[in-house]
Write a protein that holds these residues in place. Structure first.
Motif, PDB file in Angstrom:
ATOM      1  N   HIS A  32      12.776  -0.035  -7.795  1.00  0.00           N
ATOM      2  CA  HIS A  32      13.996  -0.185  -6.977  1.00  0.00           C
ATOM      3  C   HIS A  32      14.525  -1.261  -7.305  1.00  0.00           C
ATOM      4  CE1 HIS A  32      11.649   2.386  -4.508  1.00  0.00           C
ATOM      5  NE2 HIS A  32      10.813   2.364  -5.030  1.00  0.00           N
ATOM      6  N   ILE A  33      14.770  -2.338  -8.191  1.00  0.00           N
ATOM      7  CA  ILE A  33      15.370  -3.293  -8.630  1.00  0.00           C
ATOM      8  C   ILE A  33      16.835  -2.559  -9.165  1.00  0.00           C
ATOM      9  CG2 ILE A  33      15.967  -5.106 -10.124  1.00  0.00           C
ATOM     10  CD1 ILE A  33      13.107  -6.655  -9.726  1.00  0.00           C
ATOM     11  N   GLY A  34      16.329  -1.389 -10.054  1.00  0.00           N
ATOM     12  CA  GLY A  34      17.101  -1.166 -10.217  1.00  0.00           C
ATOM     13  C   GLY A  34      18.766  -0.431  -9.588  1.00  0.00           C
ATOM     14  N   ARG A  35      18.002  -0.056  -8.688  1.00  0.00           N
ATOM     15  CA  ARG A  35      18.606   0.992  -7.795  1.00  0.00           C
ATOM     16  C   ARG A  35      19.676  -0.303  -6.374  1.00  0.00           C
ATOM     17  NH1 ARG A  35      15.284   1.951  -3.055  1.00  0.00           N
ATOM     18  NH2 ARG A  35      16.874   2.379  -1.652  1.00  0.00           N
ATOM     19  N   LEU A  36      18.970  -1.728  -6.787  1.00  0.00           N
ATOM     20  CA  LEU A  36      19.809  -2.518  -6.045  1.00  0.00           C
ATOM     21  C   LEU A  36      20.785  -2.561  -7.208  1.00  0.00           C
ATOM     22  CD1 LEU A  36      20.090  -4.696  -4.232  1.00  0.00           C
ATOM     23  CD2 LEU A  36      18.734  -6.095  -5.162  1.00  0.00           C
ATOM     24  N   LEU A  37      21.045  -3.140  -8.403  1.00  0.00           N
ATOM     25  CA  LEU A  37      21.393  -3.548  -9.753  1.00  0.00           C
ATOM     26  C   LEU A  37      23.057  -2.189  -9.072  1.00  0.00           C
ATOM     27  CD1 LEU A  37      19.843  -4.573 -12.309  1.00  0.00           C
ATOM     28  CD2 LEU A  37      20.708  -6.124 -10.495  1.00  0.00           C
ATOM     29  N   LYS A  38      22.598  -1.222  -8.521  1.00  0.00           N
ATOM     30  CA  LYS A  38      23.653  -0.033  -8.888  1.00  0.00           C
ATOM     31  C   LYS A  38      24.323   0.172  -7.728  1.00  0.00           C
ATOM     32  CE  LYS A  38      23.908   4.904  -8.649  1.00  0.00           C
ATOM     33  NZ  LYS A  38      23.021   6.474  -8.592  1.00  0.00           N
ATOM     34  N   ALA A  39      23.975  -0.458  -6.866  1.00  0.00           N
ATOM     35  CA  ALA A  39      24.897  -0.489  -5.173  1.00  0.00           C
ATOM     36  C   ALA A  39      25.861  -1.271  -5.835  1.00  0.00           C
ATOM     37  CB  ALA A  39      23.026  -0.438  -3.948  1.00  0.00           C
ATOM     38  N   LEU A  40      24.773  -2.554  -6.559  1.00  0.00           N
ATOM     39  CA  LEU A  40      25.512  -3.811  -6.893  1.00  0.00           C
ATOM     40  C   LEU A  40      26.963  -3.754  -7.051  1.00  0.00           C
ATOM     41  CD1 LEU A  40      25.791  -6.586  -6.197  1.00  0.00           C
ATOM     42  CD2 LEU A  40      24.172  -7.133  -8.122  1.00  0.00           C
ATOM     43  N   LYS A  41      27.094  -2.678  -8.130  1.00  0.00           N
ATOM     44  CA  LYS A  41      28.025  -2.571  -9.351  1.00  0.00           C
ATOM     45  C   LYS A  41      28.996  -1.521  -8.069  1.00  0.00           C
ATOM     46  CE  LYS A  41      25.146  -2.194 -13.603  1.00  0.00           C
ATOM     47  NZ  LYS A  41      24.703  -1.812 -14.552  1.00  0.00           N
ATOM     48  N   GLU A  42      28.388  -0.763  -7.431  1.00  0.00           N
ATOM     49  CA  GLU A  42      29.021   0.648  -6.359  1.00  0.00           C
ATOM     50  C   GLU A  42      29.836  -0.313  -5.727  1.00  0.00           C
ATOM     51  OE1 GLU A  42      26.386   2.874  -4.681  1.00  0.00           O
ATOM     52  OE2 GLU A  42      25.991   4.375  -7.191  1.00  0.00           O
ATOM     53  N   SER A  43      29.302  -1.377  -5.031  1.00  0.00           N
ATOM     54  CA  SER A  43      29.799  -2.249  -4.548  1.00  0.00           C
ATOM     55  C   SER A  43      31.086  -2.691  -4.412  1.00  0.00           C
ATOM     56  CB  SER A  43      29.198  -3.447  -3.418  1.00  0.00           C
ATOM     57  OG  SER A  43      28.877  -4.214  -4.398  1.00  0.00           O
ATOM     58  N   LEU A  57       0.536  -1.700  -0.615  1.00  0.00           N
ATOM     59  CA  LEU A  57      -0.448   0.352   0.144  1.00  0.00           C
ATOM     60  C   LEU A  57       0.486   1.360   0.247  1.00  0.00           C
ATOM     61  CD1 LEU A  57      -2.567  -0.831   2.469  1.00  0.00           C
ATOM     62  CD2 LEU A  57      -2.882  -0.778   0.015  1.00  0.00           C
ATOM     63  N   LEU A  58       2.116   0.997  -0.062  1.00  0.00           N
ATOM     64  CA  LEU A  58       3.054   2.216   0.220  1.00  0.00           C
ATOM     65  C   LEU A  58       3.168   2.841  -0.893  1.00  0.00           C
ATOM     66  CD1 LEU A  58       5.290   1.123   2.909  1.00  0.00           C
ATOM     67  CD2 LEU A  58       3.092   2.588   3.393  1.00  0.00           C
ATOM     68  N   GLY A  59       3.071   2.687  -1.961  1.00  0.00           N
ATOM     69  CA  GLY A  59       3.191   3.379  -3.969  1.00  0.00           C
ATOM     70  C   GLY A  59       4.477   3.071  -4.254  1.00  0.00           C
ATOM     71  N   GLN A  60       5.795   2.166  -3.052  1.00  0.00           N
ATOM     72  CA  GLN A  60       6.746   2.103  -3.463  1.00  0.00           C
ATOM     73  C   GLN A  60       6.299   0.904  -3.772  1.00  0.00           C
ATOM     74  OE1 GLN A  60       8.586   4.462  -5.311  1.00  0.00           O
ATOM     75  NE2 GLN A  60       7.822   6.184  -4.899  1.00  0.00           N
ATOM     76  N   PRO A  61       6.734   0.260  -4.756  1.00  0.00           N
ATOM     77  CA  PRO A  61       7.021  -1.262  -5.066  1.00  0.00           C
ATOM     78  C   PRO A  61       8.723  -2.249  -4.585  1.00  0.00           C
ATOM     79  CG  PRO A  61       5.247  -1.226  -6.389  1.00  0.00           C
ATOM     80  CD  PRO A  61       6.456  -0.299  -6.026  1.00  0.00           C
ATOM     81  N   GLY A  62       8.386  -2.613  -3.805  1.00  0.00           N
ATOM     82  CA  GLY A  62       9.889  -3.758  -3.355  1.00  0.00           C
ATOM     83  C   GLY A  62      11.235  -2.734  -2.715  1.00  0.00           C
ATOM     84  N   LYS A  63      10.549  -1.255  -2.519  1.00  0.00           N
ATOM     85  CA  LYS A  63      11.623  -0.513  -1.604  1.00  0.00           C
ATOM     86  C   LYS A  63      12.382  -0.782  -0.592  1.00  0.00           C
ATOM     87  CE  LYS A  63      11.677   4.573  -0.157  1.00  0.00           C
ATOM     88  NZ  LYS A  63      13.053   4.045   0.654  1.00  0.00           N
ATOM     89  N   GLU A  64      11.153  -1.357   0.518  1.00  0.00           N
ATOM     90  CA  GLU A  64      11.853  -2.230   1.839  1.00  0.00           C
ATOM     91  C   GLU A  64      12.120  -2.734   1.688  1.00  0.00           C
ATOM     92  OE1 GLU A  64      10.228  -3.930   6.480  1.00  0.00           O
ATOM     93  OE2 GLU A  64       8.513  -2.354   4.976  1.00  0.00           O
ATOM     94  N   ILE A  65      12.292  -4.041   1.159  1.00  0.00           N
ATOM     95  CA  ILE A  65      13.492  -4.958   0.555  1.00  0.00           C
ATOM     96  C   ILE A  65      15.147  -4.574   0.177  1.00  0.00           C
ATOM     97  CG2 ILE A  65      13.368  -7.584  -0.555  1.00  0.00           C
ATOM     98  CD1 ILE A  65      10.939  -8.024  -0.251  1.00  0.00           C
ATOM     99  N   VAL A  66      14.378  -4.077  -1.036  1.00  0.00           N
ATOM    100  CA  VAL A  66      15.849  -2.756  -2.233  1.00  0.00           C
ATOM    101  C   VAL A  66      17.104  -2.504  -0.681  1.00  0.00           C
ATOM    102  CG1 VAL A  66      16.254  -1.450  -3.515  1.00  0.00           C
ATOM    103  CG2 VAL A  66      14.574  -3.505  -4.301  1.00  0.00           C
TER     104      VAL A  66
END
Length: 472
Positions: free
Chosen positions: A257-268, A154-163
């Motif tokens: 949000h999956i894109g945010r995770l992929l970006k973080a993976l690259k930065e790590s 219901l928060l409007g940002q699907p997947g955000k918390e997990i990511v």
């Protein structure tokens, strides 16, 4: 040389051997790829732009599909309840069909995905929805976290918390490769996506499924479950477009949000050493065949997207018939650890590496007592034992399953051959349900009146209120 010198050099040499051994172990572990497994809820196989949907916007999933290996025929085997996700997720993590367990969940005392990955030297991490999941097997992960499913949707940002949590995990120093299983709660309803995602689509331009129908043509035994009550009878084109609008917006939000995770993976610095797997627990009708849910054996409900991308994964695709629960032994083979004995699942790693074109020539699906299906490369048979009805589809010429060829004499040999395969599959997976009924039910689907619909919904609400009053 004095005895003291000899003792000193002996100790020094021993320490060198120990450090060399530790370094070799560390190096071996570093050579193993991390495994990031992204698993969504209720996502149809045809909801990724790069895989043939021209309308939906999924740029980050497109990146995985274009760089990786895509399976075009990945299926959930089925379910013994309307909550298909329960069986799908338990089968995924246990590698066994739902016919193998009693009750709601697979046993965590038998071989399972997280324990196999731990034995392979992985740090295991799970974060996902708690409802309709494999709770006992989740306890076998080194770290396991849960969402509040309904709140997250219901928060409007699907997947955000997990990511968000996964990105924090990536920032912690790990002495082992990681196996991260992220089991999202979307795009399952209720689908709430912020306006930024909704605005990417014009509802009136959303095309209906090619197999859209206002009503399913007969009683499949499961047309009044919760999922089917999300839309009216008959299903109007405008209402289906509204559902698809919310559905697409939800998937696009999750993709972001999956894109945010992929970006973080690259930065790590871990991206180039991480195999990324993307899939979903099953599909969803969304107006196809006059249905809304996943409680059928049509392609739209049992088929899921499946992508492998990362080091050692070639770019390509396959039409091989695979199950979602095959992912477990496949990953074991991929990372070089033993595949446990006693699994119903088979590794499709030889298909990825090009050593084989397929791992099975037919595939079986089932739903409760009322639906059974088997398909080969081209033909698919669905039987409805409670009403003694069957459908035969030529998937090569009719991939949307709109023309039933079962009663055509020219196709009788295909029906008979697939029925024999279906019986073989039943023995193989432990399914003892009959394929015909001596007292078949009425095959006519009767549209419920508004009053009947209200009665169907009322017990659910009353039951919840009653349970809340029970003392803890």
């Amino acid at each position: 040389m004095s005895i003291h010198h000899r003792v000193y050099f002996s100790c020094f040499f021993s320490l060198c051997l120990i450090f060399s051994f530790i370094s070799a172990v560390d190096a071996a572990q570093k050579q193993k790829p991390n495994v990031l497994f992204l698993f969504t809820d209720d996502q149809r196989a045809d909801t990724i732009h790069a895989l043939g949907n021209p309308l939906i916007q999924t740029p980050h999933l497109d990146e995985l599909a274009r760089s990786g290996f895509v399976f075009n025929n990945a299926y959930c085997l089925g379910s013994n309840s309307g909550a298909v996700c329960v069986c799908s997720r338990n089968m995924l993590l246990s590698g066994r069909t739902y016919f193998r367990w009693t009750g709601r969940f697979a046993s965590a005392k038998k071989p399972n995905f997280p324990e196999s990955m731990k034995k392979a030297g992985y740090q295991t991490y799970h974060h996902g929805k708690k409802g309709n999941t494999a709770v006992e097997i989740h306890k076998r992960f080194d770290q396991s976290k849960y969402l509040n499913d309904q709140q997250a949707r219901l928060l409007g940002q699907p997947g955000k918390e997990i990511v968000d949590n996964a990105i924090q995990y990536l920032k912690t120093k790990q002495d082992k490769p990681f196996f991260m299983y992220l089991a999202f709660a979307c795009p399952h309803d209720p689908r709430v996506a912020d306006q930024e995602y909704l605005d990417l689509y014009r509802r009136e331009k959303i095309t209906l499924p090619k197999n859209y129908l206002p009503l399913h043509p007969f009683n499949n035994g499961e047309q009044l479950v919760r999922d089917e009550l999300l839309a009216g009878f008959p299903r109007s084109k405008s209402e289906v477009r509204k559902h698809l609008h919310d559905y697409y917006a939800d998937i696009t939000g999750l993709d972001g949000h999956i894109g945010r995770l992929l970006k973080a993976l690259k930065e790590s610095g871990e991206y180039d050493n991480t195999v990324i797997i993307f899939s979903s627990d099953h599909g969803l009708a969304m107006g196809s065949h006059g249905l809304m849910g996943k409680q059928s054996l049509y392609e739209h409900s049992m088929k899921s997207p499946l992508i492998f991308s990362g080091p050692g994964i070639p770019h390509g695709s396959s039409d091989a018939l695979v199950y979602l629960y095959d992912i477990f032994p496949t990953v074991c083979e991929m990372v070089g650890t033993e595949v446990p004995s006693g699994l119903d699942a088979d590794s499709f790693w030889p298909v990825v590496t090009g050593k084989q074109s397929q791992i099975r020539d037919t595939l079986f699906t089932s739903y409760k007592e009322g639906q059974r299906s088997v398909r080969d490369k081209r033909w698919k048979l669905i039987t409805y034992p409670q009403i003694n009805k069957s459908q035969l589809f030529d998937l090569q010429n009719d991939p949307d399953e709109t023309i039933n060829l079962f009663d055509q004499s020219a196709c009788q040999t295909h029906s008979e051959r697939l029925l024999a395969k279906m019986k073989d599959w039943q023995k193989k997976v432990g399914d003892t349900s009959p394929l015909v009924s001596a007292t078949p039910q009425d095959a006519t689907f009767k549209v419920p009146t508004p009053a009947e619909l209200e009665k169907l919904k009322r017990p659910r609400k009353s039951k919840k209120k009653k349970n809340k009053k029970k003392p803890s």
